[in-house]
Design a protein around this motif. Structure first.
Motif, short mmCIF file in Angstrom:
data_model
loop_
_atom_site.label_atom_id
_atom_site.label_comp_id
_atom_site.label_asym_id
_atom_site.label_seq_id
_atom_site.Cartn_x
_atom_site.Cartn_y
_atom_site.Cartn_z
N ILE A 98 0.87 -1.31 -0.05
CA ILE A 98 0.22 0.04 0.09
C ILE A 98 0.97 1.29 -0.15
O ILE A 98 0.62 2.23 -0.78
CB ILE A 98 -0.92 0.03 1.21
N LYS A 99 1.69 1.22 0.76
CA LYS A 99 2.56 2.39 0.98
C LYS A 99 3.66 2.40 -0.14
O LYS A 99 3.92 3.70 -0.67
CB LYS A 99 3.40 2.45 2.18
N TYR A 100 4.10 1.38 -0.85
CA TYR A 100 5.04 1.41 -1.95
C TYR A 100 4.28 2.04 -3.08
O TYR A 100 4.84 2.74 -3.89
CB TYR A 100 5.44 0.00 -2.24
N ARG A 101 2.90 1.76 -3.16
CA ARG A 101 2.28 2.32 -4.12
C ARG A 101 2.17 3.82 -4.06
O ARG A 101 2.29 4.67 -4.85
CB ARG A 101 0.73 1.61 -4.34
N ALA A 102 2.06 4.29 -2.94
CA ALA A 102 1.91 5.72 -2.66
C ALA A 102 3.32 6.46 -2.84
O ALA A 102 3.12 7.84 -3.06
CB ALA A 102 1.47 5.73 -0.88
N THR A 103 4.36 5.89 -2.58
CA THR A 103 5.41 6.36 -2.98
C THR A 103 6.29 6.43 -4.50
O THR A 103 7.14 6.85 -4.64
CB THR A 103 6.93 6.03 -1.99
N ALA A 110 15.89 11.21 -8.17
CA ALA A 110 15.52 12.17 -7.19
C ALA A 110 16.81 11.73 -6.06
O ALA A 110 17.19 10.60 -5.98
CB ALA A 110 14.44 12.19 -6.52
N ASN A 111 17.16 12.75 -5.11
CA ASN A 111 17.90 12.43 -4.04
C ASN A 111 17.59 11.35 -3.14
O ASN A 111 16.37 11.61 -2.84
CB ASN A 111 18.48 13.65 -3.36
N LEU A 112 18.15 10.35 -2.63
CA LEU A 112 17.83 9.47 -1.76
C LEU A 112 16.58 9.01 -2.60
O LEU A 112 15.63 8.31 -1.73
CB LEU A 112 17.60 10.03 -0.50
N TYR A 113 16.66 8.50 -3.80
CA TYR A 113 15.42 7.87 -4.36
C TYR A 113 15.04 6.48 -3.54
O TYR A 113 13.91 6.39 -3.32
CB TYR A 113 15.81 7.47 -5.87
N TRP A 114 15.93 5.58 -3.68
CA TRP A 114 15.53 4.29 -3.07
C TRP A 114 15.13 4.36 -1.49
O TRP A 114 14.56 3.53 -1.15
CB TRP A 114 16.46 3.18 -3.63
N TRP A 115 15.82 5.22 -0.87
CA TRP A 115 15.68 5.42 0.50
C TRP A 115 14.10 5.99 0.57
O TRP A 115 13.40 5.44 1.56
CB TRP A 115 16.41 6.55 1.25
N LYS A 116 13.69 6.88 -0.13
CA LYS A 116 12.37 7.44 0.03
C LYS A 116 11.34 6.27 -0.60
O LYS A 116 10.08 6.29 -0.24
CB LYS A 116 12.20 8.56 -0.90
N ARG A 117 11.70 5.41 -1.50
CA ARG A 117 10.64 4.53 -2.04
C ARG A 117 10.49 3.28 -1.24
O ARG A 117 9.34 2.84 -0.93
CB ARG A 117 11.24 4.01 -3.53
N LEU A 118 11.52 2.85 -0.45
CA LEU A 118 11.50 1.66 0.36
C LEU A 118 11.25 1.85 1.85
O LEU A 118 10.73 1.14 2.69
CB LEU A 118 12.76 0.71 0.02
N THR A 119 11.86 3.14 2.47
CA THR A 119 11.96 3.21 3.89
C THR A 119 10.44 3.20 4.43
O THR A 119 10.06 2.59 5.38
CB THR A 119 12.91 4.25 4.18
N PRO A 120 9.71 4.51 3.91
CA PRO A 120 8.11 4.49 4.27
C PRO A 120 7.49 3.11 4.05
O PRO A 120 6.94 2.85 5.01
CB PRO A 120 7.82 5.56 3.61
N PRO A 121 7.63 2.64 3.11
CA PRO A 121 6.66 1.20 3.06
C PRO A 121 7.37 0.08 4.12
O PRO A 121 6.55 -0.41 4.59
CB PRO A 121 7.02 0.50 1.56
N PHE A 122 8.54 0.16 4.33
CA PHE A 122 9.01 -0.97 5.45
C PHE A 122 8.47 -0.30 6.61
O PHE A 122 8.06 -1.22 7.49
CB PHE A 122 10.71 -0.95 5.45
N VAL A 123 8.58 0.67 7.11
CA VAL A 123 8.34 1.32 8.40
C VAL A 123 6.91 0.99 8.60
O VAL A 123 6.25 0.89 9.69
CB VAL A 123 8.62 2.76 8.68
#
Length: 891
Positions: A98-103, A110-123
Motif C-alpha cells: 500500500i505504501k509502496y504504491r503511494a511512494t 531524485a536524491n535518496l530515491y531508493w531510501w524514499k521508495r523503500l523506507t516508508p513502506p518498510f516502516v
C-alpha cells in the motif's frame, strides 16, 4: 518379570498335564518353542534399549534423531510459531505494498530515491506488524479465558495452552524486534535527510527543513515514548531471574502505558486537523477489552482463607534451606484440576500476588503449598516475600491468606494415555504430587479387584479391536489393486510360515543371533540393519511432520487472497494467481492423502465430496482468474476459505493429535461402546532432588500415598501405582541420615529411595516395554494400541535431558513395535539454581512420621505458641547478611 515367569511356568505345566491326550507331546514341544522364542525376543528388546548398544548402532544418526524427533515432539508449538510468522509477514507485506504504491510519485533520479521508495513502506508495514502483535498479546494474558479454553476439546487436543507463557514471550520479542528495527531505520533515514537538507543536497519545500521537523513532531515523540516503555519491559523480562519479582511485575504494567501511547500515536496534530491516518486502536481494542474484562472477572475470584497449618522448616542460618508448608481451608466452591496454580497474597507482608502450584488433591478439604524460601537471593537477600512469610510462620503470625484462581491448564489431556510417568525435580514435584494424590483418590474409590478386572476387560477389548482393525483396514489403492488382480498372493513359503512351531524355531535362532551381534564390539551387518531401520523410522516421522506444511500453505493462501482482494487496485495478475496455485498444491496432496485413507469410514466419503467440490471449484477459478484475468469476488473467497479450512482441519488432526491412529481409534471405540473409565493402567511418580532435606519434607506425603494404596490393593498396588525417589546429594553424612530416617517407613521398606542419578532412558522407555511384555504373555501375541505419557516439571537443564531421553525412546521403540507410542509434556519453572550457589542446605527438625502424614485431616496451628523471646531472636538474626542464593518457585 516375576509375573511373566509365573505365566510361562503355568503354561508349561498345563501343557505337560495334557500329554496323555491326543497330540500332548506336540503341544508340550510347542509350548517350549514359544517359551524360548519369547525369552529370546525379550532379551533382544532389552539389548536394543541398552543405551551403550543403542549408541553403537545409531552413532551416525544422533543429530538427525535429536533434531527431527524433538521437532516432532514440539509440533504443536512449531505449527503455531510458523503460522504466526507467516501471518505477520502477510500483514507486513500487505501494508508495505500500500505504501509502496503511494511512494511511486517520487521522481526517478531524485536524491535518496531508493531510501524514499523503500523506507516508508518498510516502516509502515512494520508498524502494522507491531499492531498485529499488540492485538494478540492481551489474549495470552487472559488467564481466566485460557483456563476455560483448556477444558474444551479444541483446547485440549490442538492448542498447547500449557505453553501460553512461551507464546506470550515469543510475541513480545517479535514486537520488540520490529520496533527496534523500524526505529533504527527511521532515524537513519530522517537523520541523513535532515543533514542533506541543511547542506543543500536535499530540496526544502517552502524553505522548511521537512526532515528535521519530522524528527521533532508529535508523532515522533509518542513513538519514542512507546519505544522507551517497550525497552523497559523487554529489559526487565530478560532479567526476570536476576531482579526482584515485584520490579518485574510492576514494570511489566508499562505495556498499558504503551497501549495508551499507541492510541495517541495516530491521533496527533495532523490527524486532528483532518489528515487521514490508519488508527491504531482499531487493531487491539477488541482484544484489550477482552483482557480487561477477563482481569476484572478474575478480581472477583479472590477468596479469604483460614490457615490450618503454616510450618516454617529450617533455621535462621543464612546458608540454611528454608521451606514453608502452607495449608489453608479450601472454599467449598473452589474447584481446581491437578497441575493448576493460584496467586497468594498475605496483607501482613504487602499487597503483591505471587503464583504457586497446588500440592493437594481436588478431593481434599484443604489446599497445600510447598513454598521454597528465597533466603539466599542475590537480589533482595532476606527481604524477599517468601523470607517474610517464613519468619511470620515461625512466629505464628500467619492466620489469613488470600488466594486468586485457579489458573493454568493443569494436566488436561491425559485420559487417553495407558501409562503415565510423572517426573518432578525440586519444587517441580508440587504439581506432580497433586496429580498423584488425585490418581490415588480415584483408585481407592472403587473396589480394587473390580478395577483390575475392568482393566483386564478393557485390555481384551483393545486387542480384539486391534486385530479386527488391521483385518478391515484397506485403502482405495488396495481396493483397486485387488480388482485388477495386482494384490500380493500367498506363496508356498508363506503357508509353511503359518506353522507356529516353524516360526518359533526360526525366530528363536534369529533373535539370539541378533542379540549376540549387537553386543559385539565394532561394526557388523546386524548393527547396520538396525541403523537402517532407525533411519527409516526417522524418515517416517519427518514425513509426518512435513504434512504441517500443507495446512500452513492453505492458511497463507487464505491470508494472501484476503490481502490481494483488499488491495485489488495494486494487485497484479501474478498476485491474483498465487492463492490459486497454493490451493491447487494443497488439493493435490489431499487427493493423495485420501487415496491412502481407510475406506470403510464415514469421513472417507466426506473427503470424497470435498475433493470433488475442490476439483470443480479449481477448474472454474482457473478459467476466470488465469484465462479471463478477472478478480476474486466475495463468493469465490468464501468458497475458497471453506474448502481450505476443511483440508486444514483434516490434515492437522492427523499430525497434531497425540498418539497413533490406532490408539486414537481404539479410544474412540471404547468411548462409543460406553466404556468411560480412564484408560490409564499405571501411574509412576518420579521425584528427583539434590537436597536430602527437601526429600525428607515430602517423604511423609509420599509415604502416605504408598500406605493408602497398599492397604486397598495389597501386593497388586505396584500394578497401578509406583513411587521412585532419587536423591543426588553429594553429602555422605546427610545421605546416611536420610536413609536412617526413612528406613522404617512403608515407602522405605519398598525400596523407593535411590541415592543415585536416575537412568532417564530406562525410565522413559519402561512404559512401552511393559506393553510389549503384555502383548507377549497376557495378550496371547495379539497386538494392542496404547499411548503412554512422560510428563516433566522442573528446571530447564534437566528438562532438556528428559526430553532427549524420550526422543531416543521413541526412536528405539519404533524398531520393534508400531502399536505403541510415547508422548512428552514439559513444564519449566525458570532457570535452575547453579550448583555453586546452592550452599549447604540443612533443614533441622524435619521429622519422618511413620504413622501420620502431612496430608492428614485439619490440625491445629503450628508454632503459634512460640515465646516472644524466640520471635525476637528470629527477627534479630534476619539482619545477618545472607549468602547469594536463587529461588525456584513452585509456579
Amino acid at each position: 518379570r516375576a509375573r511373566a515367569r509365573d505365566d510361562r511356568g503355568g503354561r508349561v505345566h498345563r501343557a505337560m498335564a495334557t500329554e496323555d491326550d491326543g497330540g500332548g507331546a506336540s503341544r508340550t514341544k510347542r509350548t517350549i518353542y514359544l517359551r524360548d522364542t519369547v525369552n529370546a525376543k525379550l532379551r533382544l528388546m532389552r539389548t536394543l534399549n541398552d543405551t551403550r548398544v543403542y549408541e553403537s548402532y545409531a552413532r551416525r544418526s544422533q543429530l538427525a534423531i535429536m533434531y527431527s524427533l524433538t521437532l516432532y515432539e514440539q509440533r504443536k508449538m512449531f505449527f503455531l510459531a510458523v503460522a504466526h510468522a507467516m501471518a505477520t509477514m502477510v500483514v507486513w507485506s500487505h501494508f508495505f505494498f500500500i505504501k509502496y504504491r503511494a511512494t511511486a510519485k517520487v521522481p526517478r533520479g531524485a536524491n535518496l530515491y531508493w531510501w524514499k521508495r523503500l523506507t516508508p513502506p518498510f516502516v509502515f508495514g512494520a508498524k502494522h506488524a507491531i499492531l498485529f502483535q499488540m492485538a494478540l498479546l492481551p489474549l495470552t494474558m487472559a488467564r481466566q479465558s485460557v483456563a476455560a479454553l483448556s477444558r474444551t476439546y479444541f483446547g485440549r487436543k490442538f492448542v498447547p495452552l500449557h505453553k501460553v507463557v512461551a507464546m506470550h514471550i515469543h510475541l513480545g520479542y517479535v514486537m520488540v524486534s520490529f520496533v527496534f528495527a523500524s526505529t533504527i531505520l527511521f532515524f537513519v533515514f530522517f537523520g541523513q535527510g535532515c543533514a542533506q537538507q541543511k547542506s543543500g543536497k536535499e530540496p526544502t519545500p517552502g524553505g522548511q527543513h521537512t526532515f528535521c521537523h519530522k524528527m521533532t513532531s508529535e508523532i515522533m515523540a509518542t513513538g519514542l515514548a512507546i519505544t522507551g516503555c517497550l525497552l523497559l519491559v523487554a529489559v526487565t523480562s530478560y532479567m526476570r531471574n536476576r531482579i526482584k519479582y515485584e520490579i518485574f511485575y510492576y514494570v511489566h504494567h508499562f505495556v498499558f502505558i504503551m497501549f495508551a501511547l499507541a492510541i495517541a500515536h495516530t491521533l496527533d496534530d495532523k490527524a486532528r486537523h483532518g489528515q487521514v491516518r490508519s488508527q491504531d486502536f482499531k487493531w487491539f481494542s477488541a482484544s484489550l477489552v477482552w483482557y480487561l474484562t477477563d482481569r476484572l472477572q478474575a478480581s472477583f475470584n479472590t477468596r479469604d482463607c483460614d490457615v490450618v497449618e503454616c510450618i516454617a522448616l529450617g533455621d535462621d542460618e543464612p546458608e540454611s534451606r528454608k521451606v514453608v508448608h502452607l495449608r489453608i481451608v479450601r472454599p467449598t466452591t473452589f474447584i481446581f484440576r491437578p497441575g493448576q496454580y493460584v496467586f497468594i497474597n498475605d496483607r501482613h507482608i504487602d499487597y503483591t500476588w505471587h503464583p504457586f502450584s497446588i500440592a493437594s488433591s481436588p478431593h481434599e478439604n484443604t489446599i497445600d503449598f510447598y513454598i521454597e524460601v528465597m533466603s539466599m537471593s542475590r537480589v533482595d537477600g532476606t527481604n524477599s516475600w517468601t523470607s517474610k512469610l517464613w519468619r511470620d510462620a515461625r512466629s505464628g503470625f500467619v492466620s489469613k491468606i488470600r488466594i486468586n484462581g485457579p489458573y493454568g491448564t493443569g494436566f488436561n489431556d491425559v485420559n487417553d494415555t495407558t501409562q503415565i510417568v510423572a517426573i518432578g525435580s525440586g519444587t517441580g514435584i508440587v504439581p506432580m504430587l497433586s496429580w498423584a494424590k488425585a490418581t490415588v483418590n480415584e483408585l481407592i474409590r472403587m473396589n480394587p479387584q473390580t478395577r483390575l478386572d475392568d482393566l483386564a476387560v478393557r485390555d481384551d477389548k483393545n486387542r480384539d479391536f486391534a486385530v479386527n482393525y488391521y483385518k478391515e483396514y484397506f485403502t482405495l489403492k488396495d481396493f483397486v489393486f485387488k480388482q485388477l488382480g495386482l494384490s500380493k498372493k500367498e506363496s508356498k513359503a508363506s503357508k509353511i510360515w503359518e506353522n507356529r512351531s516353524v516360526q518359533d524355531l526360526l525366530l528363536n535362532k534369529q533373535y539370539t543371533w541378533r542379540e549376540k551381534k549387537l553386543r559385539e564390539e565394532g561394526d557388523n551387518a546386524t548393527k547396520r540393519h538396525y541403523e537402517r531401520l532407525l533411519a527409516t523410522n526417522i524418515s517416517h516421522e519427518v514425513v509426518d511432520l512435513m504434512q504441517i506444511a500443507l495446512p500452513l500453505l492453505d492458511l497463507t493462501s487464505i491470508a494472501l487472497l484476503l490481502s490481494f482482494s483488499q488491495n485489488h487496485a495494486i494487485a497484479t495478475q501474478a498476485m491474483r494467481e498465487v492463492p490459486l496455485w497454493g490451493f491447487f498444491a494443497c488439493h493435490c496432496y489431499f487427493c493423495v492423502h485420501w487415496v491412502f485413507t481407510k475406506m470403510n469410514t464415514p469421513i472417507w466419503w466426506i473427503d470424497l465430496i470435498f475433493n470433488a467440490a475442490s476439483t470443480v471449484a479449481f477448474t472454474f477459478w482457473y478459467d476466470l482468474i488465469r484465462e479471463d484475468g478477472k478478480e476474486w469476488n466475495v463468493y469465490m473467497i468464501w468458497a475458497f476459505a471453506a474448502l481450505s479450512v476443511f483440508r486444514i482441519a483434516r490434515i492437522s488432526s492427523d499430525v497434531l493429535l497425540t498418539g497413533t491412529p490406532g490408539s486414537r481409534a481404539v479410544n474412540a471405540y471404547l468411548e462409543r461402546t460406553g466404556d468411560t473409565m480412564s484408560v490409564t493402567e499405571k501411574f509412576t511418580l518420579i521425584f528427583i532432588t539434590p537436597q536430602c532435606d527437601f526429600c525428607e519434607i515430602l517423604w511423609n506425603d509420599l509415604d502416605f500415598l504408598h500406605r493408602t494404596l497398599a492397604q486397598s490393593y495389597g501386593a497388586q498396588a505396584g500394578r497401578v501405582f509406583d513411587i521412585q525417589v532419587y536423591c543426588t546429594s553429594k553429602d555422605s553424612a546427610e545421605n546416611e541420615e536420610l536413609i536412617k530416617r526413612v528406613k522404617g517407613t512403608s515407602l522405605g521398606i519398598a525400596g523407593a529411595l535411590h541415592m543415585e542419578r536416575p537412568d532417564l532412558d530406562k525410565l522413559t522407555v519402561r512404559p512401552i516395554l511393559d506393553q510389549v511384555l503384555k502383548d507377549q504373555f497376557t495378550g496371547e501375541n495379539r497386538p494392542s494400541f496404547t499411548s503412554s505419557l512422560v510428563a516433566f516439571c522442573g528446571g530447564t537443564q534437566l528438562g532438556s535431558k528428559v526430553a532427549l531421553s524420550v526422543v531416543r525412546s521413541r526412536a528405539r521403540v519404533k524398531v520393534f513395535t508400531e502399536y505403541h507410542s510415547i508422548e512428552f509434556l514439559q513444564e519449566n519453572y525458570g532457570q535452575a539454581t547453579p550448583a555453586k550457589d546452592r550452599g549447604r542446605a540443612s533443614l533441622k527438625g524435619v521429622h519422618i512420621d511413620h504413622g501420620k502424614t502431612v496430608s492428614g485431616v485439619v490440625s491445629n496451628f503450628v508454632n503459634a505458641g512460640r515465646t516472644a523471646a524466640s520471635a525476637a531472636a528470629a527477627a534479630l538474626k534476619t539482619v545477618v547478611p545472607p549468602m547469594p542464593r536463587k529461588k525456584i518457585r513452585s509456579k
